[in-house]
Every structure is written in structure tokens, then in C-alpha cells.
Motif scaffolding. Structure first.
Motif, PDB file in Angstrom:
ATOM      1  N   VAL A 117       0.851  -1.418   0.182  1.00 30.11           N
ATOM      2  CA  VAL A 117      -0.053   0.130  -0.136  1.00 30.11           C
ATOM      3  C   VAL A 117       0.861   1.391   0.103  1.00 30.11           C
ATOM      4  CG1 VAL A 117      -1.744  -1.424   1.566  1.00 30.11           C
ATOM      5  CG2 VAL A 117       0.109  -0.055   2.948  1.00 30.11           C
ATOM      6  N   THR A 118       0.463   1.858  -0.146  1.00 25.71           N
ATOM      7  CA  THR A 118       0.983   3.263   0.087  1.00 25.71           C
ATOM      8  C   THR A 118       0.370   4.417   0.864  1.00 25.71           C
ATOM      9  OG1 THR A 118       0.596   4.130  -2.098  1.00 25.71           O
ATOM     10  CG2 THR A 118       1.217   6.363  -0.869  1.00 25.71           C
ATOM     11  N   VAL A 119       2.207   4.056   1.733  1.00 28.28           N
ATOM     12  CA  VAL A 119       1.947   5.195   3.534  1.00 28.28           C
ATOM     13  C   VAL A 119       2.015   6.530   3.338  1.00 28.28           C
ATOM     14  CG1 VAL A 119       3.146   4.873   5.230  1.00 28.28           C
ATOM     15  CG2 VAL A 119       2.716   2.942   4.190  1.00 28.28           C
ATOM     16  N   PRO A 120       1.044   6.914   4.022  1.00 29.21           N
ATOM     17  CA  PRO A 120       0.977   8.397   3.757  1.00 29.21           C
ATOM     18  C   PRO A 120       2.506   9.261   4.412  1.00 29.21           C
ATOM     19  CG  PRO A 120      -1.130   7.709   4.566  1.00 29.21           C
ATOM     20  CD  PRO A 120      -0.327   6.635   4.500  1.00 29.21           C
ATOM     21  N   ALA A 121       2.875  10.716   3.564  1.00 29.50           N
ATOM     22  CA  ALA A 121       3.754  11.359   4.188  1.00 29.50           C
ATOM     23  C   ALA A 121       3.378  11.613   5.435  1.00 29.50           C
ATOM     24  CB  ALA A 121       4.065  12.142   3.967  1.00 29.50           C
ATOM     25  N   HIS A 122       4.651  10.728   6.904  1.00 27.84           N
ATOM     26  CA  HIS A 122       4.232  11.085   8.260  1.00 27.84           C
ATOM     27  C   HIS A 122       6.331  11.037   8.972  1.00 27.84           C
ATOM     28  CE1 HIS A 122       5.934   7.385   7.184  1.00 27.84           C
ATOM     29  NE2 HIS A 122       6.633   6.447   8.060  1.00 27.84           N
ATOM     30  N   THR A 123       5.857  11.263  10.608  1.00 23.69           N
ATOM     31  CA  THR A 123       7.352  12.052  10.829  1.00 23.69           C
ATOM     32  C   THR A 123       7.448  10.899  11.833  1.00 23.69           C
ATOM     33  OG1 THR A 123       7.064  13.682  11.174  1.00 23.69           O
ATOM     34  CG2 THR A 123       8.410  13.350  12.162  1.00 23.69           C
ATOM     35  N   ARG A 124       8.774  10.193  11.997  1.00 23.70           N
ATOM     36  CA  ARG A 124       8.419   9.086  12.661  1.00 23.70           C
ATOM     37  C   ARG A 124       8.965   9.599  14.076  1.00 23.70           C
ATOM     38  NH1 ARG A 124      11.283   4.415  10.476  1.00 23.70           N
ATOM     39  NH2 ARG A 124      11.028   3.582  12.187  1.00 23.70           N
ATOM     40  N   PRO A 125       7.714   8.873  14.859  1.00 22.88           N
ATOM     41  CA  PRO A 125       7.872   9.470  16.383  1.00 22.88           C
ATOM     42  C   PRO A 125       9.490   9.288  17.463  1.00 22.88           C
ATOM     43  CG  PRO A 125       6.274   7.448  16.238  1.00 22.88           C
ATOM     44  CD  PRO A 125       7.106   7.935  14.746  1.00 22.88           C
ATOM     45  N   GLU A 126       9.782   8.774  17.054  1.00 25.79           N
ATOM     46  CA  GLU A 126      10.851   7.902  17.549  1.00 25.79           C
ATOM     47  C   GLU A 126      11.892   8.526  17.513  1.00 25.79           C
ATOM     48  OE1 GLU A 126      11.374   4.731  14.594  1.00 25.79           O
ATOM     49  OE2 GLU A 126       9.626   5.817  15.270  1.00 25.79           O
ATOM     50  N   THR A 127      12.584   9.277  15.929  1.00 29.72           N
ATOM     51  CA  THR A 127      13.405   9.864  15.831  1.00 29.72           C
ATOM     52  C   THR A 127      13.467  11.304  15.531  1.00 29.72           C
ATOM     53  OG1 THR A 127      13.116   9.417  13.378  1.00 29.72           O
ATOM     54  CG2 THR A 127      14.211   7.682  14.526  1.00 29.72           C
TER      55      THR A 127
END
Length: 371
Positions: free
Chosen positions: A148-158
Motif C-alpha cells: 500500500v501507499t503509506v502517507p507522509a509522516h514523521t517517525r515519532p521515535e526519531t
């Protein structure tokens, strides 16, 4: 002057004295006439009504107290709107039900017993869209290896920004938790998810065991070293550990992950049916134990109440009873090579048709295959 004869209404009432009646009973009959018996009956009815009202008030108070207790126990940790814009609301209600491989709360020995491994974090092993509305209930499994296409996001841990791109569906859960998984499902289906419910390994086992097991009928023997499944053909009651092994195993399924998703739907439906049995509902120890185990095991969205959770359980139970449809998302390929290993690709035409029908709360026709 002589006294006038007594009037009829001044005469004491005396019941006829049937033969064989004791003197004590004759005396009672003599003392209490018809009017006195009617008064005693009215008094008894008033007392009975008062007792019933008090009992009803007590039951309602206990029920409301239990409802408040249970509602307070829900772990409403998931923010449905955490990752930006969402699809418009559709008709009916759509739930995303997730079984994660979270090992939280499990000891090293329990992880070994359940063949849960020692991995940290949590990934999504089970993902089911459950839609219910005026056209019935449909349960759609989304294979965890779906490309699938994973939308743009910010990795919470980094804190690192990740642009939109192709990946497996369960990677969204691993990278951004329930919120990113939910946003990914919405992005790829066009459906707005109204409620989210997740249960981990340990919680699933506890719920099954609190219900005294779950009844399953297997068409063949199942033996899988990775999940720990060692089950025999035929109908049997699975305890929590065996039920977990059954829904996790896929290496003996004809279509791998797709076969596993069918097993997951079957067991979820059987579990809902088991919880709704009259003997389960009428057994306070069992119903309280199952409710308590379920509340301890679940993670839900911030807007989900106990009423919403009960509605979801009823919808799953209805599917188990044949009043609904169970299916996989229509796929075009299994084991398709990708940059992240082999994956399952959706049939965009048929899957798109399915999701449009659900969004419009229309019945899913029979020509849409179960997958």
C-alpha cells in the motif's frame, strides 16, 4: 321497653363451616370476612410491588455502577486524527480491529510458552475492517503484507520526516503505531474509520481463557513450529494459547497470509458467539471475568465508549450467525516481489468497488469474491 331486633348489617358474618375443617380454621374463617381478605390481598400486592421496585432500583444501580466502572477501564489512547486530513464520513459505522504482536505484560516464560519470541515494540498481525449499517454487516480482512501507499509522516521515535511511499501495511503500524496504520487504511480505502480496537498477544489469551475456551471445527490437522500450533482435525475447545497459535499460523495455509486471515475471521466470530451464549451471560463469574480481561487487553480510540464496543461485538456476533459477510480484500497477486520482500497486491478495481459500496452503506453483491 324492648330493644329492636338487630339489623342484618349488625349481625356478625360467619362463613359456612364445611365438614372436616378444624376448630382453629373455623375460628380464623369466623374472624376474617370477605372485606378483610380483600384488604389483606391489597396489602400483600402493595408489599410485592414495593419489593419489585426496590429490586429493580438495586439492579439498575448495580448495572449503572458496573457500566461506569467498565467505561472508566477502557484504554482510550488512540487519536484518530493524529495524521492530518481524513476522508469524509460515510453512512453506517466502520471499525478497524487490530490484533498486534505486543508482548507487553508477558514474562519470559509466557513468551516462550506462546512462541511469541522476544521482539520489542509491536506489529499488526491481524487487521480487519468491520462495517455495519442498514445494509448489514461486512467483515473485510486486510493482509498484513498488503502493498500500500503509506502517507507522509514523521517517525515519532526519531522526529524524521518520511515522504509518502510504498510499503507493507503492517509497516505503517510498526513505524507510527495505531494512528499511522489507521491513516494508511483510510488513505488506501477511502473509508473513514469511526472506531479503533486493538488487542495484544497476552490479552487475547486471557479473554479466550476467561470464556472457558472457544469452540472451533478444523478440517485437518494443523502443526506449525513457528506459532506452536499442534491441533487435530475435528471440533474441539481451544484454550487461549491454542487459539493464539491457530490465528498466527500461516505456513500450512494454501494461500499463506490470505488463508491466515480467513482463520482469524472464523475465530473472531466464534469468540463473539461464545461470549454471547446465554450461559456465559448468566454466569456472573464468567461474564465479569471476560469483561475484566477484555477491558484490560483492549486499546481503543478516544471516542469509543462501552456502548460502541458492545455494538462492535454484536456486529461480529451477527456475522458469526450468518447475518453478514466475511471476506478478504480482493487481491491481484500473492508473493509479488517488492523492495521490501514479497507482498500481496490488491485488485484496485474490485477493491475500489468494495470500498465504495461500504462507504455508501450498500450491500456487497455476491459477485464480489470472498478473496
Amino acid at each position: 321497653m324492648t330493644n329492636p331486633p338487630p339489623q342484618a348489617h349488625d349481625e356478625p358474618f360467619e362463613q359456612p363451616r364445611p365438614r372436616g375443617v378444624s376448630a382453629a380454621l373455623r375460628g380464623t374463617a369466623y374472624r376474617y370476612g370477605p372485606r378483610s381478605r380483600h384488604a389483606r390481598r391489597r396489602t400483600g400486592l402493595r408489599r410485592l410491588r414495593r419489593a419489585c421496585v426496590m429490586l429493580l432500583v438495586t439492579v439498575l444501580a448495580a448495572g449503572l455502577g458496573g457500566y461506569a466502572w467498565a467505561d472508566h477501564r477502557l484504554d482510550q489512547a488512540v487519536d484518530l486524527g493524529a495524521y492530518g486530513p481524513r476522508p469524509p464520513a460515510g453512512a453506517g459505522t466502520t471499525y478497524l480491529i487490530v490484533g498486534s504482536d505486543s508482548r507487553g505484560g508477558l514474562s519470559a516464560q509466557e513468551r516462550a510458552d506462546l512462541h511469541a519470541g522476544g521482539g520489542g515494540g509491536r506489529r499488526a498481525d491481524v487487521m480487519i475492517l468491520l462495517h455495519t449499517g442498514s445494509s448489514g454487516t461486512t467483515m473485510v480482512s486486510l493482509p498484513r503484507d498488503s502493498w500500500v501507499t503509506v502517507p507522509a509522516h514523521t517517525r515519532p521515535e526519531t522526529g524524521k520526516h518520511v515522504p509518502a511511499g510504498g510499503d507493507k501495511l503492517n509497516a505503517a503500524f510498526s513505524h507510527g503505531g495505531p494512528e499511522l496504520l489507521l491513516r494508511t487504511v483510510e488513505h488506501n480505502t477511502g473509508l473513514r474509520v469511526d472506531h479503533y480496537a486493538e488487542i495484544g498477544f497476552g490479552g487475547f489469551v486471557d479473554v479466550v481463557d476467561s470464556l472457558g475456551g472457544v469452540r472451533m471445527c478444523l478440517r485437518r490437522d494443523i502443526r506449525d513450529e513457528k506459532s506452536g500450533a499442534d491441533l487435530r482435525k475435528g471440533c474441539q475447545d481451544l484454550d487461549g494459547a491454542d487459539a493464539l497459535a491457530f490465528v498466527r499460523q500461516r505456513h500450512q495455509e494454501a494461500r499463506g497470509d490470505l488463508g491466515r486471515t480467513r482463520n482469524q475471521q472464523r475465530l473472531l466470530s466464534a469468540l463473539a458467539h461464545q461470549a454471547a451464549r446465554p450461559d456465559s451471560l448468566l454466569d456472573p463469574a464468567e461474564s465479569y471475568g471476560a469483561l475484566s480481561a477484555g477491558l484490560d487487553a483492549l486499546v481503543v480510540d478516544r471516542g469509543m465508549s462501552l456502548r460502541d464496543l458492545a455494538a462492535m461485538a454484536r456486529a461480529v456476533r451477527d456475522v458469526a450467525g450468518g447475518d453478514g459477510r466475511r471476506m478478504n480484500v480482493p487481491v491481484s497477486g500473492v508473493g509479488v516481489p517488492t523492495s521490501k520482500g514479497s507482498a500481496v497486491t490488491w485488485d484496485r478495481s474490485e477493491a475500489g468497488r468494495l470500498f465504495r459500496l461500504l462507504r455508501q452503506d450498500r450491500a456487497v453483491p455476491a459477485d464480489l469474491p470472498p478473496g
